[in-house]
Design an enzyme around this catalytic site. Structure first.
Site, PDB file in Angstrom:
ATOM      1  CG  HIS A 101       2.179  -0.878  -0.618  1.00 41.78           C
ATOM      2  ND1 HIS A 101       3.329  -1.380  -0.054  1.00 41.78           N
ATOM      3  CD2 HIS A 101       2.555   0.201  -1.351  1.00 41.78           C
ATOM      4  CE1 HIS A 101       4.357  -0.630  -0.445  1.00 41.78           C
ATOM      5  NE2 HIS A 101       3.921   0.324  -1.237  1.00 41.78           N
ATOM      6  CG  HIS A 146       3.894   0.706  -6.055  1.00 38.72           C
ATOM      7  ND1 HIS A 146       5.236   0.385  -6.081  1.00 38.72           N
ATOM      8  CD2 HIS A 146       3.679   1.248  -4.836  1.00 38.72           C
ATOM      9  CE1 HIS A 146       5.790   0.718  -4.928  1.00 38.72           C
ATOM     10  NE2 HIS A 146       4.859   1.247  -4.145  1.00 38.72           N
ATOM     11  CD  GLU A 147       0.734   3.210  -3.563  1.00 39.08           C
ATOM     12  OE1 GLU A 147       0.567   2.715  -2.428  1.00 39.08           O
ATOM     13  OE2 GLU A 147       1.778   3.804  -3.880  1.00 39.08           O
ATOM     14  CG  HIS A 187       2.612  -6.859   2.563  1.00 33.99           C
ATOM     15  ND1 HIS A 187       3.691  -6.052   2.794  1.00 33.99           N
ATOM     16  CD2 HIS A 187       2.865  -8.000   3.253  1.00 33.99           C
ATOM     17  CE1 HIS A 187       4.566  -6.683   3.559  1.00 33.99           C
ATOM     18  NE2 HIS A 187       4.082  -7.869   3.863  1.00 33.99           N
TER      19      HIS A 187
HETATM   20 ZN   LIG Z   1       5.078   1.692  -2.231  1.00 38.83          ZN
END
Ligand SMILES: [Zn+2]
Length: 720
Positions: A512, A508-509, A515
């Protein structure tokens, strides 16, 4: 799984308008690498870093550098802004908007590093600086966004934006500034602006106090155990870690179970001693509400009240309406509808799960009614019975290094062609931090990536991503990105074995991080993760889903001792059990998200809530989500996302973004799955684009239609 930014970081994001050097390359020549004692003593934050990619010079940084650098940064920034506002020439995109984007270089550099350390590695000095500087930074922002001459120039350009011969990104940037000025109160009269300035300073001081008290309360709230037999059920590694934690806290010879982020605590899955389980959950739920110096309830009350007043000044019914106006959801009604529409299915599933657990307790002759503190322990047994799967059985297959290199990085290579190279020559702020070069497919450096995985008392709870350096097309700066997590640090010499939840968090991290790293915009204000909260969780939740992709999972899930792959039957069971316990997980999340909406729906004249607990209980009841066995994922006094972080009225964003992420992942499945071609399309269509265009349209163009909630409900097993 959260991406939590301390409120100070939200300011840093806001200041990202300012970013890096361009016109000042000469400054880099007077850095501390020069000879002579003067240079050695110079404040390293006042000049651009000479390290690769302007990586922060943590080796030279001392706590006494932060305050003078931030203060000088604010002075320089105000001078630059005054020059823009006072320019005798008519406003142009270049002399106003782009000039703003280039301003504040020193402040951005100094504050970005400082705010990152306050979250990931704080100490008393840093906390004191934070408490002192937060209101000053709030007031600094007001100096800029309530500057009438400056706003006149922005407003003029906004009115002309479609006739200036600008490209789409430039128009988006003008709109971004107009929106920011309006939301900061630029349209208000002098009296209202004066009050707004007071509110901003007070709110930032309170948020900082909230974060500091919560960290102290969490550190003080760990459960101390005198007798090791009480820890029955924990594995040797966990017991050793608890012994080390106790020793570090000055209780050698005992065992300390530190409090982690959420209401439920990871040890509750394994602890056999029912009384100790109850003690651990009670300690978690009473965090920051014990009536001592770490109690956050008075801060919460005042924050809610100030936010409601701010919203009224700005012409909104309540803070949620203000907060959601610039998000994808648009209104609290839309956000709440999304949540409440799912409440019946989620609570029904949670009740069915509770009944199944109670049956197991009865079958074992337990003789008690299921309590929230029992849930994870028995849910684990139900899972074992139904799927023959045991968390402790799979953990040896999730060794951190393998998860990172053969899972997270492997998936990124398959999808985007990027590769990773760990390096040891970049200074770090803590010995646990690791640094990686990120290389594009053609071998060109794309980014620098820092990973800080293990929990420690100096770190806030949860997991998050941030930038030390934002991608900036104006200066050519490439992204310097970090992930911070809170995994239990193994005892010395032991491997770091992750739970499956931790594995998902790592993916998940890193979503980011992608991104941030793939950002390819000209203007830093629109770069990378500078998007609404209910969109920012979309790339991270897309990336989560690669963790369970068969090819990826088979590549990283190997036994840490034997190297054997996760046995096919265990893998099959793991996949089959994905919707297991989703009634609980969805309900605890929805309860917290609705609690957030309730706090921020208060009108200004009724926002002073005397009894925090009663308000919370009423809100949960009103939304039909008050299940005794399923407490909210965060209770009000330790809900850092909304009081100390940037998610006020925005905790729903995870759900809204998950609608995009489940729907978006279906696109991958339909378009080649784990492949360079599909990855490139996602990189080009979403990950590189920042906020350069309308995000609903961006998604539509990528997906070929609007997102539907179906895939999410299907995934969570919430469909009839
Ligand atoms: Zn998040």
């Amino acid at each position: 799984m959260s991406r939590i930014r301390p409120i100070v970081l939200a300011v840093a994001v806001a200041l990202a308008a300012c970013s890096s050097p361009d016109s000042a390359p000469t400054m880099t020549e007077t850095t501390p690498t020069a000879t002579g004692t003067e240079a050695v003593q110079a404040n390293p934050l006042l000049t651009a870093s000479t390290l690769p990619f302007q990586a922060p010079p943590f080796n030279l940084l001392r706590d006494e550098h932060f305050k003078p650098a931030i203060e000088q940064g604010m002075r320089e920034h105000l001078q630059e802004v005054a020059a823009i506002a006072g320019n005798s020439e008519a406003p142009t995109f270049a002399n106003t908007i782009e000039a703003l984007e280039r301003s504040g270089e020193t402040l951005t550099r100094a504050y970005t590093v400082f705010a990152s350390l306050v979250g990931a590695d704080t100490n008393e000095t840093r906390q004191a600086i934070d408490a002192e500087m937060s209101p000053k930074l709030a007031s600094h922002q007001d100096e800029i966004f309530l500057d009438k001459a400056l706003f006149e120039r922005v407003k003029t350009l906004y009115a002309q934006r479609n006739e200036l011969g600008l490209d789409a990104e430039q128009v988006a940037l003008i709109e971004h500034y107009q929106r920011r000025f309006e939301r900061a109160g630029a349209l208000l009269d002098d009296a209202s602006q004066a009050r707004l300035r007071e509110i901003n300073q007070r709110e930032s001081a309170l948020s900082t106090q909230f974060s500091q008290r919560l960290l102290a309360a969490s550190n003080a709230g760990g459960v101390l155990v005198d007798d090791v037999t009480q820890l029955d059920g924990l594995d040797e590694g966990d017991i050793a870690a608890a012994a080390e934690a106790a020793k570090a806290a000055g209780h050698e010879g005992k065992w300390l179970l530190p409090l982690l982020n959420t209401t439920q605590q990871p040890v509750l899955v394994s602890l056999k001693n029912r009384e100790l389980r109850a003690r651990v959950l009670a300690a978690s739920e009473q965090r920051a509400s014990r009536g001592d110096g770490n109690d956050t309830r008075e801060l919460v009350r005042e924050l809610a009240s100030l936010r409601a007043e701010r919203a009224r000044l700005l012409g909104f019914d309540n803070y949620a309406a203000y907060g959601l106006a610039d998000q994808m959801a648009g209104t609290p009604e839309a956000a709440i509808r999304l949540l409440t529409d799912t409440v019946p299915a989620a609570t029904a599933k949670a009740r069915a799960e509770a009944a199944r657990i109670q049956a197991l307790i009865d079958q074992q002759g337990g003789g008690f009614k299921l309590a929230a503190s029992d849930w994870d322990f028995y849910a684990q047994q139900v899972r074992q019975a139904e799927f023959q799967i045991d968390e402790n059985q799979v953990k040896p297959y999730f060794e951190l290094d393998r998860v990172l290199n053969d899972g997270v990085f492997f998936a990124a290579t398959q999808l985007y062609g990027i590769t990773f190279r760990e390096r040891s020559d970049i200074p770090v702020y803590h010995p646990d931090v690791r640094v990686f070069d990120v290389l594009d497919e053609d071998g060109k450096q794309l980014a620098l990536f820092y990973a800080d995985f293990f929990a420690r008392p100096s770190k806030s709870g949860g997991a998050w991503m941030g930038n030390f350096v934002e991608q900036n097309g104006l200066t050519g700066a490439i992204p310097v990105v970090y992930n911070v997590c809170n995994y239990t640090k193994p005892a010395a010499g032991q491997p770091a074995l992750l739970s499956f939840d931790d594995v998902i968090t790592t993916f998940h991290e890193f979503g980011h991080a992608l991104h941030g790293m793939f950002s390819n915009t000209r203007y830093p204000s629109l770069a990378g993760t500078n998007v609404p909260r209910d969109f920012v969780e979309f790339p991270s939740q897309i990336n989560e889903q690669w963790a369970t992709h068969p090819t990826v999972l088979a590549n990283y899930a190997r036994h840490h001792q034997t190297g054997e792959p996760l046995p096919a039957d265990l893998l099959g069971k793991l996949m089959a059990s994905r919707s297991f316990n989703q009634g609980y997980a969805t309900t605890e999340y929805l309860a917290a998200a609705l609690l957030d909406q309730a706090w921020h729906a208060l009108p200004a004249d009724a926002a002073d809530i005397a009894d925090v607990e009663a308000f919370e209980a009423d809100a949960l009841k009103r939304y039909n989500i008050d299940l005794a066995e399923v407490p909210p994922r965060y209770r009000t006094p330790y809900f850092a996302h909304i009081w100390g972080g940037g998610y006020s009225a925005g905790y729903y964003a995870y759900f809204q973004a998950e609608v995009l992420a489940r729907d978006g992942f279906a696109w991958f499945t339909e378009n080649g799955g784990l492949s360079r071609k599909a990855g490139q399309a996602f990189r080009d269509g979403i990950l590189s684009r920042g906020h350069t265009s309308d995000l609903t349209e961006l998604y539509r163009a990528f997906r070929g239609g609007d997102a539907k909630v179906d895939a999410l409900l299907e995934y969570r097993g919430l469909r009839d």
